[in-house]
Design an enzyme around this catalytic site. Structure first.
Site, PDB file in Angstrom:
ATOM      1  N   PHE A  90      19.030-123.868  70.908  1.00  0.00           N
ATOM      2  CA  PHE A  90      18.630-124.869  70.463  1.00  0.00           C
ATOM      3  C   PHE A  90      17.519-125.708  71.007  1.00  0.00           C
ATOM      4  O   PHE A  90      17.437-127.058  71.206  1.00  0.00           O
ATOM      5  CB  PHE A  90      19.657-125.673  69.808  1.00  0.00           C
ATOM      6  CG  PHE A  90      20.641-124.940  69.085  1.00  0.00           C
ATOM      7  CD1 PHE A  90      20.197-123.706  68.458  1.00  0.00           C
ATOM      8  CD2 PHE A  90      21.841-125.291  68.736  1.00  0.00           C
ATOM      9  CE1 PHE A  90      21.038-123.046  67.404  1.00  0.00           C
ATOM     10  CE2 PHE A  90      22.834-124.419  68.105  1.00  0.00           C
ATOM     11  CZ  PHE A  90      22.246-123.350  67.365  1.00  0.00           C
ATOM     12  N   HIS A  91      16.707-125.061  71.858  1.00  0.00           N
ATOM     13  CA  HIS A  91      15.535-125.711  72.576  1.00  0.00           C
ATOM     14  C   HIS A  91      14.338-125.421  71.966  1.00  0.00           C
ATOM     15  O   HIS A  91      13.645-124.413  72.188  1.00  0.00           O
ATOM     16  CB  HIS A  91      15.396-125.433  74.024  1.00  0.00           C
ATOM     17  CG  HIS A  91      16.762-126.048  74.683  1.00  0.00           C
ATOM     18  ND1 HIS A  91      17.370-125.184  75.996  1.00  0.00           N
ATOM     19  CD2 HIS A  91      17.765-126.762  74.625  1.00  0.00           C
ATOM     20  CE1 HIS A  91      18.398-125.782  76.242  1.00  0.00           C
ATOM     21  NE2 HIS A  91      18.640-126.403  75.415  1.00  0.00           N
ATOM     22  N   HIS A  92      13.512-126.156  71.168  1.00  0.00           N
ATOM     23  CA  HIS A  92      12.244-125.796  70.270  1.00  0.00           C
ATOM     24  C   HIS A  92      11.026-126.271  71.199  1.00  0.00           C
ATOM     25  O   HIS A  92      11.017-127.246  71.429  1.00  0.00           O
ATOM     26  CB  HIS A  92      12.152-126.614  69.017  1.00  0.00           C
ATOM     27  CG  HIS A  92      13.350-126.342  68.088  1.00  0.00           C
ATOM     28  ND1 HIS A  92      13.777-127.356  67.301  1.00  0.00           N
ATOM     29  CD2 HIS A  92      14.379-125.339  67.838  1.00  0.00           C
ATOM     30  CE1 HIS A  92      15.063-127.049  66.871  1.00  0.00           C
ATOM     31  NE2 HIS A  92      15.227-125.819  67.003  1.00  0.00           N
ATOM     32  N   HIS A 135      15.406-120.997  74.417  1.00  0.00           N
ATOM     33  CA  HIS A 135      16.033-120.211  75.355  1.00  0.00           C
ATOM     34  C   HIS A 135      17.126-119.420  74.860  1.00  0.00           C
ATOM     35  O   HIS A 135      17.703-119.907  74.154  1.00  0.00           O
ATOM     36  CB  HIS A 135      16.769-121.176  76.389  1.00  0.00           C
ATOM     37  CG  HIS A 135      15.710-122.084  77.132  1.00  0.00           C
ATOM     38  ND1 HIS A 135      15.854-123.439  77.159  1.00  0.00           N
ATOM     39  CD2 HIS A 135      14.493-121.642  77.803  1.00  0.00           C
ATOM     40  CE1 HIS A 135      14.674-123.818  77.990  1.00  0.00           C
ATOM     41  NE2 HIS A 135      13.936-122.833  78.131  1.00  0.00           N
TER      42      HIS A 135
END
Length: 529
Positions: free
Chosen positions: A465-467, A312
């Site tokens: 930091f959303h993989h 994101h």
């Protein structure tokens, strides 16, 4: 501790984050023998106040709070944009829930059929209704505090487990401006206790939720790790899996080969295997598990392993007011709006607006970062603290093949394995979406009468930091890695439980959906055992 492999294991889970711990706990509850292999260490919960101090003191870098870095965590970032991978993850028992913010929204119904409705992105092989009961289970597991006041949220059949946190003071300032603009604010579902529950206390307001909650009121996966261990699950920490081995027929995984701190290598056999190591390490491990039969990596007959990496994007506008805004009294957000979430057409992606409660530095950060003392320091803090205000946003990124996790053979980790290389860039679609978020944010701050001092836009945006997306879910084995049950198309006893299976990422914080999918996958694994 005993790091020897166990005999007669039903399920071997790789990763002790939220997905792995929930699956281990659920499968052990159903009577199965489970082993969890975790690459990182087991952190002492008694050290959390010390980790908080490490975070707020400027002499320490953010990666040091949870001891990320060094050869173990080496990586490359060769894409158009640098990706700070070690700031985005925690390796250890509990995984990245140890440093997450704890915002837990369900995806919207449109997220599951975005290609059909807009022509952009991809459809999921499941619908929102398929996941709805698992969302409720996940909210109960996390102890979510929330309210049914979101007019844009997907339908739900029961209230959140705990009452929502009250709106912050600065939320009341935003509410007046948003009412004038016709923007509907509502509460944020939070995975932190608004009331005490079991043996955990309610939030006491340390204000350092990210990267560490000293009180334990914010959910982290150690809660389900400990519960799983009470049910008999064997959790082995500091046991990075080196590769997965398969049988002669190439249809089933036979063992997870892991290393120990003593330099030994063991093979853990099991009837079923679950990858729950996140959106970067899941594809990396599959690629590292290449064999004569699978030269391009395991479960990769589609060639999709590692591809379609998404995050994101952050968009934000901030400034100051000529009045107190009481920032940093609350370490998490209490209000947001999904009014601009669903896509009207193919012109832009999803936007989730967040009304920040931590704009500008805290008094402690100002005191520790200045070069004066005594009355001069006090005057500086009084003159500059508490008038900040800001609106942030999560912005959707498209699944594109060129954004990917691949192996970098030129750089190796402490076991000699190629490190992950994050290839990451932005498209025009994403730039338009960030620009649209900035337009809305600027209107709100103008209505407030704020002096706008900063903007995070398309050129300055960064990851949240959303993989997501590197072992995507789909019905067609030609362009996806796992099916609707999260089992790989290629190997009949290998399940992937992670945001890595997301075909699209929407603009919601992903952990609640990770948990819901993990619980769904646990049911499917249980049915096969």
């Amino acid at each position: 501790m005993n790091r020897e492999p166990s005999e007669r294991v039903d399920v071997c889970v790789v990763g002790a984050g939220p997905a792995g711990s929930l699956m281990a706990d659920r499968l052990a509850e159903r009577g199965h023998d489970v082993v969890v292999l975790e690459a990182g260490p087991r952190f002492d919960s008694e050290d959390r106040e010390r980790r908080m101090e490490r975070d707020i003191r400027p002499a320490h870098g953010p990666d040091s709070v949870w001891e990320m870095g060094g050869a173990r965590d080496a990586y490359e970032s060769s894409g158009e944009r640098h990706y700070p991978l070690n700031a985005a993850r925690v390796k250890g028992v509990g995984g990245s829930t140890l440093h997450w913010q704890g915002m837990v929204m369900r995806l919207h119904e449109q997220d599951f059929r975005v290609e059909s409705e807009t022509g952009v992105g991809a459809d999921w092989p499941i619908a929102y209704d398929d996941l709805k009961p698992y969302y409720a289970d996940a909210e109960d597991a996390f102890g979510v505090a929330g309210a049914s006041d979101n007019p844009f949220a997907p339908p739900r059949e029961e209230p959140h487990p705990l009452p929502a946190f009250p709106p912050s003071y600065s939320d009341s300032l935003f509410a007046e401006a948003c009412e004038e603009l016709g923007i509907a604010m509502h509460s944020v579902p939070n995975a932190r206790l608004s009331e005490s529950r079991d043996d955990r206390s309610a939030c006491v307001g340390y204000g350092t939720c990210k990267p560490v909650c000293p009180s334990g009121a914010k959910y982290d996966a150690t809660i389900h790790v400990e519960r799983a261990e009470e049910r008999g699950v064997h959790v082995i920490d500091r046991a990075p899996v080196q590769r997965l081995e398969h049988g002669d027929a190439g249809e089933r995984v036979t063992a997870a080969v892991y290393a120990t701190p003593e330099g030994e290598e063991h093979r853990q056999a099991a009837r079923e295997f679950v990858l729950a190591a996140g959106g970067v390490e899941n594809p990396r491990l599959l690629l590292l598990s290449e064999s004569e039969q699978y030269p391009d990596g395991l479960a990769n007959s589609s060639g999709a392993v590692g591809k379609y990496f998404m995050d994101h994007l952050f968009a934000g506008v901030g400034g100051t007011l000529d009045e107190p805004t009481r920032q940093n009294h609350v370490g998490f957000n209490t209000s947001e709006t999904h009014q601009f979430y669903d896509r009207p057409d193919d012109s832009r992606g999803a936007i989730k607006l967040e009304f920040l409660n931590y704009a500008g530095p805290s008094p402690a950060e100002m005191a520790l970062s200045g070069d004066n003392w005594g009355d001069e320091m006090l005057d500086r803090i009084r003159a500059n603290y508490g008038t900040h205000v800001a609106v942030g946003a999560l912005v959707e990124q498209q699944p594109r093949k060129e954004n990917r996790i691949r192996l970098d053979p030129e750089t190796t980790d402490d076991h000699g394995n190629p490190v992950p290389d994050v290839v990451w860039s932005l498209s025009d679609y994403e730039r338009r979406t960030v620009e649209r978020a900035n337009e809305i944010q600027r209107r709100i701050l103008d209505e407030l009468g704020a002096d706008v001092t900063w903007t995070v836009g398309p050129d300055s945006t960064g990851p949240a930091f959303h993989h997501m997306g590197t072992t995507r879910m789909g019905d067609d084995p030609a362009d996806s890695v796992v099916d609707a049950q999260l089992r790989t198309h290629d190997l009949s006893n290998l399940t992937v439980a992670s945001s890595s299976v997301f075909p699209t990422g929407g603009a919601m914080n992903p952990t609640l959906t990770i948990a819901a999918l993990a619980l769904k996958a646990a049911d499917h694994v249980d049915e096969r055992l």
